[in-house]
Design a protein around this motif. Sequence first.
Motif, mmCIF file in Angstrom:
data_model
loop_
_atom_site.group_PDB
_atom_site.id
_atom_site.type_symbol
_atom_site.label_atom_id
_atom_site.label_comp_id
_atom_site.label_asym_id
_atom_site.label_seq_id
_atom_site.Cartn_x
_atom_site.Cartn_y
_atom_site.Cartn_z
ATOM 1 N N GLN A 43 -9.119 3.945 8.037
ATOM 2 C CA GLN A 43 -9.834 3.250 7.150
ATOM 3 C C GLN A 43 -8.504 2.375 6.513
ATOM 4 O OE1 GLN A 43 -13.058 3.532 5.706
ATOM 5 N NE2 GLN A 43 -13.314 4.436 7.777
ATOM 6 N N THR A 44 -7.456 1.840 7.083
ATOM 7 C CA THR A 44 -6.565 1.302 6.719
ATOM 8 C C THR A 44 -6.820 -0.285 6.783
ATOM 9 O OG1 THR A 44 -4.987 2.936 7.216
ATOM 10 C CG2 THR A 44 -3.955 0.623 6.781
ATOM 11 N N ASP A 45 -6.604 -0.874 5.807
ATOM 12 C CA ASP A 45 -6.583 -2.549 5.843
ATOM 13 C C ASP A 45 -5.285 -3.181 5.619
ATOM 14 O OD1 ASP A 45 -9.463 -2.236 5.840
ATOM 15 O OD2 ASP A 45 -9.423 -3.685 4.176
ATOM 16 N N VAL A 159 -8.321 -2.567 9.866
ATOM 17 C CA VAL A 159 -8.731 -3.933 9.792
ATOM 18 C C VAL A 159 -7.529 -4.625 9.338
ATOM 19 C CG1 VAL A 159 -10.391 -5.403 8.397
ATOM 20 C CG2 VAL A 159 -11.156 -3.246 9.320
ATOM 21 N N VAL A 160 -7.395 -5.974 10.061
ATOM 22 C CA VAL A 160 -6.430 -6.912 9.479
ATOM 23 C C VAL A 160 -7.505 -7.994 8.871
ATOM 24 C CG1 VAL A 160 -4.867 -8.858 10.048
ATOM 25 C CG2 VAL A 160 -4.782 -6.698 11.130
ATOM 26 N N ALA A 233 -0.730 1.808 -3.945
ATOM 27 C CA ALA A 233 -1.977 1.136 -3.737
ATOM 28 C C ALA A 233 -2.014 -0.205 -4.372
ATOM 29 C CB ALA A 233 -3.388 1.870 -4.310
ATOM 30 N N LEU A 234 -1.840 -0.503 -5.363
ATOM 31 C CA LEU A 234 -1.728 -2.007 -6.214
ATOM 32 C C LEU A 234 -0.812 -2.813 -5.438
ATOM 33 C CD1 LEU A 234 -1.838 -0.690 -9.825
ATOM 34 C CD2 LEU A 234 -3.797 -1.464 -8.537
ATOM 35 N N TYR A 235 0.416 -2.425 -4.895
ATOM 36 C CA TYR A 235 1.329 -3.269 -4.506
ATOM 37 C C TYR A 235 1.435 -3.455 -2.939
ATOM 38 C CZ TYR A 235 3.724 -2.142 -9.011
ATOM 39 O OH TYR A 235 4.058 -1.845 -10.329
ATOM 40 N N THR A 236 0.821 -2.422 -2.337
ATOM 41 C CA THR A 236 0.708 -2.499 -0.739
ATOM 42 C C THR A 236 -0.560 -2.606 -0.139
ATOM 43 O OG1 THR A 236 0.523 -0.162 -0.091
ATOM 44 C CG2 THR A 236 2.894 -1.051 -0.576
ATOM 45 N N GLY A 237 -1.602 -2.327 -1.140
ATOM 46 C CA GLY A 237 -2.819 -2.498 -0.208
ATOM 47 C C GLY A 237 -3.225 -1.244 0.513
ATOM 48 N N LYS A 238 -2.496 0.003 0.196
ATOM 49 C CA LYS A 238 -2.467 1.437 1.166
ATOM 50 C C LYS A 238 -2.796 2.568 0.011
ATOM 51 C CE LYS A 238 -1.501 -1.426 4.523
ATOM 52 N NZ LYS A 238 -1.991 -2.806 3.735
ATOM 53 N N ASN B 197 -10.323 8.956 3.509
ATOM 54 C CA ASN B 197 -9.199 8.530 3.378
ATOM 55 C C ASN B 197 -9.041 7.373 2.061
ATOM 56 O OD1 ASN B 197 -7.850 10.132 5.228
ATOM 57 N ND2 ASN B 197 -8.034 8.560 6.624
ATOM 58 N N GLY B 198 -9.631 7.758 1.042
ATOM 59 C CA GLY B 198 -9.689 6.959 -0.171
ATOM 60 C C GLY B 198 -10.427 5.811 -0.178
ATOM 61 N N ASN B 199 -11.470 5.441 0.775
ATOM 62 C CA ASN B 199 -12.008 4.437 1.136
ATOM 63 C C ASN B 199 -13.625 4.774 0.962
ATOM 64 O OD1 ASN B 199 -12.785 1.717 1.449
ATOM 65 N ND2 ASN B 199 -12.442 1.751 3.637
#
Lengths: 666, 666
Positions: A43-45, A159-160, A233-238, B197-199
């Motif tokens: 689920q990482t973007d 997802v990129v 989360a706010l600064y890296t999108g993770k 995972n937070g999504n």
Amino acid sequence: MPALSSRTSALLVVFAGFGLASAQTFRRLGACPTLGCVFPPDQTDFLAGQLFDIRLEVHAPVNGSEASNNGVPDEKFTFCIQNGKGSCTDVTKFFKVQDPVLEKWSFSYFEDLFAKDAGTPNLVNVASKAYRGLSLTKPGTYTAKLSYNGGSSTVAKWVVRKPATKRKAKNVLFFIGDGMTQAMITAARLIAHKSVNGNYQSLMQMDQMENLGHQMTHSIDSFITDSANSATALYTGKKSSVNALNVYADSSKSALDDPKVETIAELFRRRIGGALGIVSTAYIADATPAALCAHTRDRGQSAIVVTEYLNGASAVNSTLHWPTSCEGPDVLFGGGAEQFIPGSGSPNGTDYYKAFQAKGYKVVRSNTELSAVGNKDKTLGIFSISNLAKWLDRNVLKDNLKGQKNSPTGDGTDATDQPGLKEMTIKAIDILQARSKNKGWFMMSEAASIDKMMHALDYDRALGDLLELDDTIRASIAHLKKIGELEDTLIVVTADHGHGFDVFGGADTKYLAAQTTDRKKRSAVGTYAASGSSGYTVADGMSPNNNTIVFGSQGPNFPVTWNPRYTFAAGFGANPDHREDYALQTKGPRVPAVSSADGAVANPNDKPDGFSVPGTLSVDESQGVHSLQDVSVFASGPGSEAFRGVYNSVDIFFKIADVLALGKTH
Amino acid sequence: MPALSSRTSALLVVFAGFGLASAQTFRRLGACPTLGCVFPPDQTDFLAGQLFDIRLEVHAPVNGSEASNNGVPDEKFTFCIQNGKGSCTDVTKFFKVQDPVLEKWSFSYFEDLFAKDAGTPNLVNVASKAYRGLSLTKPGTYTAKLSYNGGSSTVAKWVVRKPATKRKAKNVLFFIGDGMTQAMITAARLIAHKSVNGNYQSLMQMDQMENLGHQMTHSIDSFITDSANSATALYTGKKSSVNALNVYADSSKSALDDPKVETIAELFRRRIGGALGIVSTAYIADATPAALCAHTRDRGQSAIVVTEYLNGASAVNSTLHWPTSCEGPDVLFGGGAEQFIPGSGSPNGTDYYKAFQAKGYKVVRSNTELSAVGNKDKTLGIFSISNLAKWLDRNVLKDNLKGQKNSPTGDGTDATDQPGLKEMTIKAIDILQARSKNKGWFMMSEAASIDKMMHALDYDRALGDLLELDDTIRASIAHLKKIGELEDTLIVVTADHGHGFDVFGGADTKYLAAQTTDRKKRSAVGTYAASGSSGYTVADGMSPNNNTIVFGSQGPNFPVTWNPRYTFAAGFGANPDHREDYALQTKGPRVPAVSSADGAVANPNDKPDGFSVPGTLSVDESQGVHSLQDVSVFASGPGSEAFRGVYNSVDIFFKIADVLALGKTH
């Protein structure tokens, strides 16, 4: 959440009926769903071109409900990555990197509170590899597959996102009201702005921003976040775990080898080379400012954080090369002199003011020096030991600044000449503007003590600092207009999480103090119609029902009086033992609970006139805690329409990155 | 707030130093600033052509801090109205009306809690006049001036807003989640939607609406509102006082002679003649539904409210002609059979089902009858005595429907065949659509028990009804799409006020129940990292950390389980004495406190396994109370972009009126 539906469909949807261990209170490892762990997890973007590390772990619990393979982890695990519907390519080939040496360690954890009480931890043996400083540039979906234990696998969908190609704003001014919820903004409006017959005669600056949104603040592995992982989360999108700064929490011992992700500040430096400013009313190594530059699983490593500010992340762990950095921000303003005065708090005990000066920084240590310093040099401003004084003590109850022995020089005198958030932010704008060479600038400005005072149940001081934030936004807009940069600057105001504060009525503090039993004191609380009008927007002796508009000595947009007879009554259900009288704490910030042999108990010297409120939290807690609710986002300027609606905290990173066009697809 | 700045400049701005009485807890009279009172008061905005009454009062307090003129009120007061910069014309000439007879009365009130304890009220003598059924059509500012006591005056600034001329939507579907804050929406998302995972893998329907706003809910004369006066603000664009429905609270004895204002429902009927629907899970005479049609200072007059539904406001006080009405709404669905079964609760003890039938209504009294009834007739649906059952009891804990003896027929059986908000709303759409003759329709659909269960600290039931509301919005959108009306329908979702609820962590209910002391029980609360993942989105026995998506028997968008071992822990600082165990109350809605000789005390039968939480509210309170915070507004469809940003509750009325082009300038 652009990719939500495509990923959802890829996941199994099944109906009820499982039987697994129910470990919750302490889980084996945050974002690791099974015995094989992939970081970045499912689920990482990613922003196209954003740098990141990969960490793989295979676990073999020796005991407990997941005991496996006699505690011997599979060392022959493999890992491949697949783009879209292509084939799954071994990680070394996919990224053209060498396979690293295998790492091995063990760790232990408790399955639940019964296990903790019994002193029976679970032991886990681990085999692991890490791949450093990678990036994905081609937008689309990726499947990362870890295979282990002869047939088991852990799959992460990545997802990129397709990045914006056109830069919309030259500058970004990003305000964080730490812990600030809509209920606090509403309460601040109540005490600082006059309402006549239900119609406010003036508004908060936040109320008047062009666009409004909500963001969800939960962590990757817990629904309540702390400020380190929410800032990540706010600064890296993770999304990450509690206490982690720009890394995914792995299970290894070192807090500095966890897999990193690149921050908006690092990207802005690497892609554009613009000027960077970090401003906070906290000690400058605190989580929210630190999260722009630092990479560590442990936000408590303050000396490490200031080292990373000065020399970049690679400087603190040279064996783990990290090919990006926000090394040497142009502006660094806040508290936290204990990391700069030579001693136990500073890097290697050295004089870190000197270390900054040696790299070309001007150093200022008072509001007077701040206003006198020029705009052309990099500038470090440290204005007190620990956190800066609260707005209320700096502006209304000034005696509380005395006797603190918190001078940033370390000479044992009081830091009585501290700037506020407004003075720091306006000066930072000028320096960044002068140093940006037309490449633009990025600044984060944090009102940190909204959170710190909410923790202390000191609602007055929290709202004072919230009003200072609002005043700073107002002044920044005016200043940007004056210097001709307003039209080129995206301004975003948000919080990193909430505290469940709300106002539920008014309290007659005179009546409350005059009663002799706890139950009778509670009669002083007026709800509904008896909440009445705000006692804070009229002058001393004036009825709260008087509709005349008056200003106090801090001018408009602040309360006329902070200590009226009729106060607001507020609270939250998550409290330590404490006492309550709903009146202003005039003697400096509140300390609601103190420790005892039986855990935290109400501080008998806090609100002695009040009534006793036994807490609802664990007696290990002596403060209030964070809450779940979505927080508001206010935005104005170029690209700000993207901040409308409801979204996840990580989306803030992508929205800002797109306004700055920081993504690169090649 | 379009006219804010112009009016602000017209008001005095002075610096400190007054000496007046500080009456707050009980004020002399709500929106009356001095001894002369004008209703509508200063700061009132009107829709062009909206009907209203004027009430003037001159007060002469006999005793107390404002004692004046030996208690003799000036009977020779005059009142004039000025449009813009014109001259001030006497009210009779301005509106071409006769001067009414002078009315006289007296009333008393307490200045503060000390006076109440001492039993020393203030007596006030009053002289008054009222002018009925007026309107202002020309947009602009008006100055209304009451002159009295030989030189004193009370001035009210009124604004007639420039109305929209083009109708943007045919239909309006207006949802109210009573008492619903963003923190509750966030908690509902946590328990009903799976996060990996937070999504989040699915979202609330509210999260996905096109536009987001915030509205301020405070009253005209107190910062905490009740549901009557907040609904008045939403439906009329006028702030009012606690308990008032579409009137300004005057000081006269009768609750039916207070100055009225026209509602959106009355305007929609009078201007357009479209179909009107009122749906609620409360008893149908409760404040939020009643506020569409009723005009009374006392929301408790349930028999009056149903009379006004059937026959209009003039029917209950024929001497005070009110030339507008929403008489005979096309759809009226809810609880509250006690106003229809002949008896003490029904108008004049008559059979009010029959009264509705005599006026052409079809009457239905169960979900089965509701689904069988046709769409062409006006329809009254009353499904239980008092409020309808909660979603959780109707769908999960069905045994709680038994033994209630609440059949709407009044035959003493149980109302086990009740529809939910979804069934009522979808059927209402079909009837309104069939009856609207292409003139369009307006429906208000209320999830009332979010509020009622928050009052009872029964967070599970409140969130169940919130999820039912979200499901109803989702189903309504799908249904409108199916019948081809979605593109022509403005959908607005909001609340009338908040409760200061928030989630602050997780609780291990098994561990909590197993401990024997209050302080040790509190250790079961896990904050931050120990809050863990949602236990509600996994199946029984599954770890909350399991990322598999499963659905419970209510399908997606609802919890898989309502009673997990690891629950959320939530609360608020405004509580009666109560006990807490953070677990589901399976035996029907919660009763947190019971009365005793010493006021409300914790109910020993509520959460007996839990720990004791002494309250913070007056011991007169046995429930939780409303809070201050701004509430969210979600809107989709034609004209919905107007609902973005931050505004006052009264603006909702003007936004809807403009989308329907209900204003008339001639």
